[in-house]
Design a protein around this motif. Structure first.
Motif, PDB file in Angstrom:
ATOM      1  N   PHE A  64       0.833  -1.200   0.000  1.00 12.31           N
ATOM      2  CA  PHE A  64       0.000   0.000   0.000  1.00 12.31           C
ATOM      3  C   PHE A  64       0.876   1.261   0.000  1.00 12.31           C
ATOM      4  CE2 PHE A  64      -2.118   3.473   2.222  1.00 12.31           C
ATOM      5  CZ  PHE A  64      -3.297   3.583   1.499  1.00 12.31           C
ATOM      6  N   GLU A  65       1.845   1.291   0.891  1.00  8.78           N
ATOM      7  CA  GLU A  65       2.728   2.462   0.984  1.00  8.78           C
ATOM      8  C   GLU A  65       3.586   2.609  -0.280  1.00  8.78           C
ATOM      9  OE1 GLU A  65       4.970   2.140   4.625  1.00  8.78           O
ATOM     10  OE2 GLU A  65       3.171   2.266   5.874  1.00  8.78           O
ATOM     11  N   GLN A  66       4.096   1.484  -0.762  1.00  8.30           N
ATOM     12  CA  GLN A  66       4.969   1.526  -1.934  1.00  8.30           C
ATOM     13  C   GLN A  66       4.229   2.040  -3.171  1.00  8.30           C
ATOM     14  OE1 GLN A  66       7.606  -2.011  -0.032  1.00  8.30           O
ATOM     15  NE2 GLN A  66       6.686  -2.437  -2.014  1.00  8.30           N
ATOM     16  N   MET A  79      14.856   4.002  -0.567  1.00  7.11           N
ATOM     17  CA  MET A  79      15.309   3.753   0.798  1.00  7.11           C
ATOM     18  C   MET A  79      14.196   3.104   1.641  1.00  7.11           C
ATOM     19  SD  MET A  79      17.031   6.739   3.028  1.00  7.11           S
ATOM     20  CE  MET A  79      16.389   6.816   4.672  1.00  7.11           C
ATOM     21  N   HIS A  80      12.984   3.660   1.513  1.00  9.27           N
ATOM     22  CA  HIS A  80      11.841   3.135   2.259  1.00  9.27           C
ATOM     23  C   HIS A  80      11.517   1.712   1.799  1.00  9.27           C
ATOM     24  CE1 HIS A  80       7.706   4.327   4.208  1.00  9.27           C
ATOM     25  NE2 HIS A  80       8.023   3.076   4.469  1.00  9.27           N
ATOM     26  N   ARG A  81      11.516   1.536   0.493  1.00 12.62           N
ATOM     27  CA  ARG A  81      11.265   0.221  -0.104  1.00 12.62           C
ATOM     28  C   ARG A  81      12.322  -0.801   0.359  1.00 12.62           C
ATOM     29  NH1 ARG A  81       9.041  -2.477  -5.063  1.00 12.62           N
ATOM     30  NH2 ARG A  81       9.621  -4.579  -4.443  1.00 12.62           N
ATOM     31  N   GLU A  83      13.960  -0.867   3.118  1.00 12.18           N
ATOM     32  CA  GLU A  83      13.683  -1.240   4.511  1.00 12.18           C
ATOM     33  C   GLU A  83      12.554  -2.279   4.562  1.00 12.18           C
ATOM     34  OE1 GLU A  83      14.380  -1.039   8.385  1.00 12.18           O
ATOM     35  OE2 GLU A  83      15.835  -0.761   6.784  1.00 12.18           O
ATOM     36  N   HIS A  84      11.487  -2.055   3.780  1.00 11.75           N
ATOM     37  CA  HIS A  84      10.393  -3.031   3.707  1.00 11.75           C
ATOM     38  C   HIS A  84      10.913  -4.389   3.224  1.00 11.75           C
ATOM     39  CE1 HIS A  84       6.950   0.176   3.169  1.00 11.75           C
ATOM     40  NE2 HIS A  84       7.414   0.136   4.410  1.00 11.75           N
ATOM     41  N   ASP A  85      11.714  -4.351   2.156  1.00 14.39           N
ATOM     42  CA  ASP A  85      12.236  -5.599   1.584  1.00 14.39           C
ATOM     43  C   ASP A  85      13.099  -6.355   2.592  1.00 14.39           C
ATOM     44  OD1 ASP A  85      10.931  -5.201  -0.777  1.00 14.39           O
ATOM     45  OD2 ASP A  85      12.680  -4.467  -1.888  1.00 14.39           O
ATOM     46  N   ASN A 121       9.872   2.163  15.454  1.00 14.97           N
ATOM     47  CA  ASN A 121      10.892   3.066  14.918  1.00 14.97           C
ATOM     48  C   ASN A 121      10.636   3.420  13.453  1.00 14.97           C
ATOM     49  OD1 ASN A 121      13.767   3.162  13.379  1.00 14.97           O
ATOM     50  ND2 ASN A 121      13.831   4.228  15.348  1.00 14.97           N
ATOM     51  N   HIS A 122      10.224   2.447  12.671  1.00 12.65           N
ATOM     52  CA  HIS A 122       9.974   2.669  11.240  1.00 12.65           C
ATOM     53  C   HIS A 122       8.838   3.678  11.031  1.00 12.65           C
ATOM     54  CE1 HIS A 122       9.783   1.689   6.952  1.00 12.65           C
ATOM     55  NE2 HIS A 122       8.470   1.626   7.087  1.00 12.65           N
ATOM     56  N   VAL A 123       7.776   3.523  11.812  1.00 20.71           N
ATOM     57  CA  VAL A 123       6.631   4.430  11.669  1.00 20.71           C
ATOM     58  C   VAL A 123       6.998   5.837  12.152  1.00 20.71           C
ATOM     59  CG1 VAL A 123       4.245   4.869  12.423  1.00 20.71           C
ATOM     60  CG2 VAL A 123       4.921   2.579  11.701  1.00 20.71           C
TER      61      VAL A 123
HETATM   62 FE   LIG Z   1       6.756   1.808   5.744  1.00 22.13          FE
END
Ligand SMILES: [Fe+2]
Ligand SMILES: [Fe+2]
Length: 141
Positions: A64-66, A79-81, A83-85, A121-123
């Motif tokens: 959803f975020e991606q 960078m965000h992607r 971290e998710h991966d 932390n991520h949020v």
């Molecule tokens: Fe996220």
């Protein structure tokens, strides 16, 4: 309870907050099931089912975020992607380990010491910046 909702950070996009809130519910249910399983109160299938729900929910949450980051050209998308991966990869290994060893301690330990502190932390960091950016384009409620 692993994470108290009152302690969970809020971001500038209500759709993201709703997704996070659902995830905390599922995570807490899984955590309770693991504790109950360790006390012999529920069977292993209950843990399996909730673990599955949790993994699916995390995947949907990240997608959803991606999708929004891609659609609106968020500057820190890679960078965000990344971290998710990384976390999906980690969850994959934990799932494998659980299926092989069936050790509830390992699962409990991972959720307490890795996933829970990570998601908070991520949020607080990446999701907060992302939501601030997206709130310029996406309007909900
Ligand atoms: Fe996220
Ligand atoms: Fe998120």
């Amino acid at each position: 309870m692993l994470i108290r909702k009152e302690d969970f950070p809020q971001v500038a996009l209500s759709d993201m907050n709703n997704i996070h809130s659902t995830e905390i519910d599922i995570l807490n249910s899984l955590y309770e099931a693991i504790l109950n399983y360790m006390e012999g109160k529920v069977d292993i299938e209950t843990v399996d089912r909730l673990f599955d729900d949790f993994l699916n929910d995390v995947k949907e949450h990240f997608s959803f975020e991606q999708n929004l980051m891609e659609k609106y050209g968020f500057f820190a998308y890679p960078m965000h992607r990344g971290e998710h991966d990384r976390v999906l990869y980690e969850l994959n290994s934990i799932e494998k380990l659980w299926k092989e060893k069936r050790n509830p301690e390992t699962l409990k330990d991972y959720l307490e010491n890795q996933f829970a502190p990570w998601i908070i932390n991520h949020v607080q960091t990446m999701d907060t910046v992302t939501a601030m950016f997206l709130s310029n384009f996406v309007h909900t409620e």
